[in-house]
Structures are given as C-alpha cells and as structure tokens.
Design an enzyme around this catalytic site. Structure first.
Site, PDB file in Angstrom:
ATOM      1  N   ARG A 195     -77.139  60.762 -17.213  1.00  0.00           N
ATOM      2  CA  ARG A 195     -75.727  60.391 -17.058  1.00  0.00           C
ATOM      3  C   ARG A 195     -75.503  59.075 -17.789  1.00  0.00           C
ATOM      4  O   ARG A 195     -75.579  57.990 -17.202  1.00  0.00           O
ATOM      5  CB  ARG A 195     -75.394  60.249 -15.577  1.00  0.00           C
ATOM      6  CG  ARG A 195     -73.945  59.919 -15.279  1.00  0.00           C
ATOM      7  CD  ARG A 195     -73.706  59.897 -13.768  1.00  0.00           C
ATOM      8  NE  ARG A 195     -72.325  59.630 -13.428  1.00  0.00           N
ATOM      9  CZ  ARG A 195     -71.812  58.407 -13.296  1.00  0.00           C
ATOM     10  NH1 ARG A 195     -72.558  57.345 -13.483  1.00  0.00           N
ATOM     11  NH2 ARG A 195     -70.534  58.264 -12.976  1.00  0.00           N
ATOM     12  N   SER A 255     -68.705  68.573  -9.754  1.00  0.00           N
ATOM     13  CA  SER A 255     -68.326  67.633  -8.694  1.00  0.00           C
ATOM     14  C   SER A 255     -67.007  68.078  -8.108  1.00  0.00           C
ATOM     15  O   SER A 255     -66.035  68.291  -8.845  1.00  0.00           O
ATOM     16  CB  SER A 255     -68.146  66.223  -9.262  1.00  0.00           C
ATOM     17  OG  SER A 255     -69.377  65.705  -9.677  1.00  0.00           O
ATOM     18  N   LYS A 283     -70.701  54.061  -9.685  1.00  0.00           N
ATOM     19  CA  LYS A 283     -69.697  54.853 -10.400  1.00  0.00           C
ATOM     20  C   LYS A 283     -68.449  54.007 -10.547  1.00  0.00           C
ATOM     21  O   LYS A 283     -67.930  53.485  -9.556  1.00  0.00           O
ATOM     22  CB  LYS A 283     -69.386  56.114  -9.596  1.00  0.00           C
ATOM     23  CG  LYS A 283     -68.396  57.063 -10.273  1.00  0.00           C
ATOM     24  CD  LYS A 283     -68.170  58.282  -9.376  1.00  0.00           C
ATOM     25  CE  LYS A 283     -67.030  59.159  -9.849  1.00  0.00           C
ATOM     26  NZ  LYS A 283     -67.356  59.973 -11.014  1.00  0.00           N
TER      27      LYS A 283
HETATM   28  N1  TZP Z   1     -70.522  60.370  -8.192  1.00  0.00           N
HETATM   29  C1  TZP Z   1     -70.110  60.096  -6.965  1.00  0.00           C
HETATM   30  S1  TZP Z   1     -70.894  58.728  -6.349  1.00  0.00           S
HETATM   31  C2  TZP Z   1     -71.805  58.536  -7.765  1.00  0.00           C
HETATM   32  C3  TZP Z   1     -71.473  59.527  -8.666  1.00  0.00           C
HETATM   33  C4  TZP Z   1     -72.028  59.687  -9.998  1.00  0.00           C
HETATM   34  C5  TZP Z   1     -72.783  57.438  -7.953  1.00  0.00           C
HETATM   35  C6  TZP Z   1     -73.981  57.561  -7.073  1.00  0.00           C
HETATM   36  O1  TZP Z   1     -74.840  56.469  -7.250  1.00  0.00           O
HETATM   37  P1  TZP Z   1     -75.595  55.768  -6.037  1.00  0.00           P
HETATM   38  O2  TZP Z   1     -76.188  54.527  -6.635  1.00  0.00           O
HETATM   39  O3  TZP Z   1     -76.657  56.716  -5.587  1.00  0.00           O
HETATM   40  O4  TZP Z   1     -74.575  55.458  -4.994  1.00  0.00           O
END
Ligand code: TZP
Ligand code: MG
Length: 211
Positions: A40, A111, A140
């Site tokens: 990502r 998602s 994010k």
């Molecule tokens: N989509 C929803 S939350 C997120 C994504 C890509 C980030 C998740 O990262 P982390 O550090 O595990 O909270």
C-alpha cells in the site's frame, strides 16, 4: 481464497516505516508468519513511477519466497503487469464489477463501510471485504472515525460465506474484539511496522486468531 489467509494480513508502504528498510520489515513479518501482504504505497512521500514499480516487484519476490500471497492496493494496472495474487480497492477506486472483470480470477478485496457497500461487493464476487477503521488509526490520511464492530457482525450474518478482514488500530491486545464480532482476520500496519519485536507480536496475534 480461504478464510484463513486473512488471519494476519500485513499492510505496508514505504511511508509506514521510518528507516528505509521496508524489505527488512517485510521479511521479518514473513518469517514471523503473516498470512497475506498488501503493498500500500500511498500518502505523503510515497514512491512513484519506476521506483514504485521496482519496490513492488521486490516485495512480491520476497512474498513468493515465503509462499505468502501478494496483494497490491488501488492499482489495477500494476496488479495486471506484475500478475499479483490480488488487488485491494476502496470505494473511490471505481465500480467493483468493472474491476472484477478487469482482474479476472485474481483475488479482489474491497473496503466497505456500510451494509449496501458490503452487498455490492458480495454480488460483484469480491473475495473478501475489509471493514474499518474498527479503532482509531494514525496510518490512513483522512480516516473516518472509529466504527467499532457493528458492520463486521452484520456482514457476517448477511453474507456468512464472505471472508472479512478487520482493519484500523488493531494490535495483539485488542484483536479479539473484531474477531469475536465475526472477522476472519486482522489487517495491521502500525502494530507490526512500529513493533520492537515483530516475531513476538505476530505470535500473539496468531494465538488470538486461531483460538
Ligand atoms: N483503512 C482503514 S484503517 C487503515 C486503512 C488502510 C489503516 C490501518 O493502519 P493501522 O496502523 O493498523 O491502524
Ligand atoms: Mg483505494
């Protein structure tokens, strides 16, 4: 795809690691026993062009060496060019049925943030849905507020055969919450990127997921 493949789903791009050692972090996680990896590469400072593609190829090669599926985020073209195991998309990346057609039998993860989105993904033959953020997240940009586990539970009831991975602020300490609600696995960025002991963190996650 098997539901178990979502158990410990590691998501990462170069923005998520402080040092320029993304490949070391990935190899550590692969050795620790992650079950899936998503490249990502987004956010401020993300690599572009040839550098982006070559980093993706290196990650893919490493995943292949450990027999772990390699999924690319957002980028249909890259998924086709590298012949990845799959692609993960969000709601802003286009119509799910169209993308399903384009990537053929490769795995498609979507998602979703509502029952309607889950239903569309299901009917478009998504291989799994990602639901979150369950908890607060720093990883994010412009993440919606924490949503808890209501949609996980609802999706599990409505589409029992649709694999679900929970995401957002998940660590070995709270992973039991989305799993209890019906998730098949947990997707994590910071829990592993920022861990001092990735191996131990993965072992703890494993214990919880497999219980
Ligand atoms: N989509 C929803 S939350 C997120 C994504 C890509 C980030 C998740 O990262 P982390 O550090 O595990 O909270
Ligand atoms: Mg996206």
């Amino acid at each position: 795809m098997k539901h178990e493949q979502l158990q410990i789903y590691f998501v990462m791009g170069s923005v998520n690691v402080k040092e320029s050692n993304l490949l070391n972090v990935l190899e550590d996680a692969l050795k620790g026993g992650i079950t899936m990896f998503q490249f990502r590469e987004k956010g401020r400072g993300a690599k572009k062009g040839a550098e982006y593609e070559s980093l993706a190829r290196e990650c893919q090669r490493l995943c292949q060496r450990y027999g772990v599926p390699f999924i690319v985020n957002d980028d249909v073209e890259l998924a086709l060019k590298l012949d990845t195991d799959g692609l993960h998309i969000g709601q802003e990346d286009g119509r799910v049925e169209k993308i399903r057609e384009r990537i053929g039998s490769r795995w498609l993860g979507v998602s979703v943030h509502s029952r309607d989105e889950a239903e569309i993904a299901y009917h478009a033959k998504a291989d799994y849905v990602g639901i979150g953020p369950v908890f607060g997240t720093q990883s994010k940009e412009n993440a919606p507020p924490p949503a808890g586990t209501a949609l996980i539970a609802e999706t599990k009831v409505l589409f029992p055969d649709l694999p679900i991975v929970a995401i957002g602020g998940i660590t070995a300490s709270n992973a039991y919450i989305p799993l209890k609600a019906g998730a098949d696995g947990v997707a994590v960025i910071s829990a592993l990127c920022e861990s001092d002991n990735r191996k131990e963190h993965i072992s703890k996650l494993k214990e919880i997921v497999i219980l």
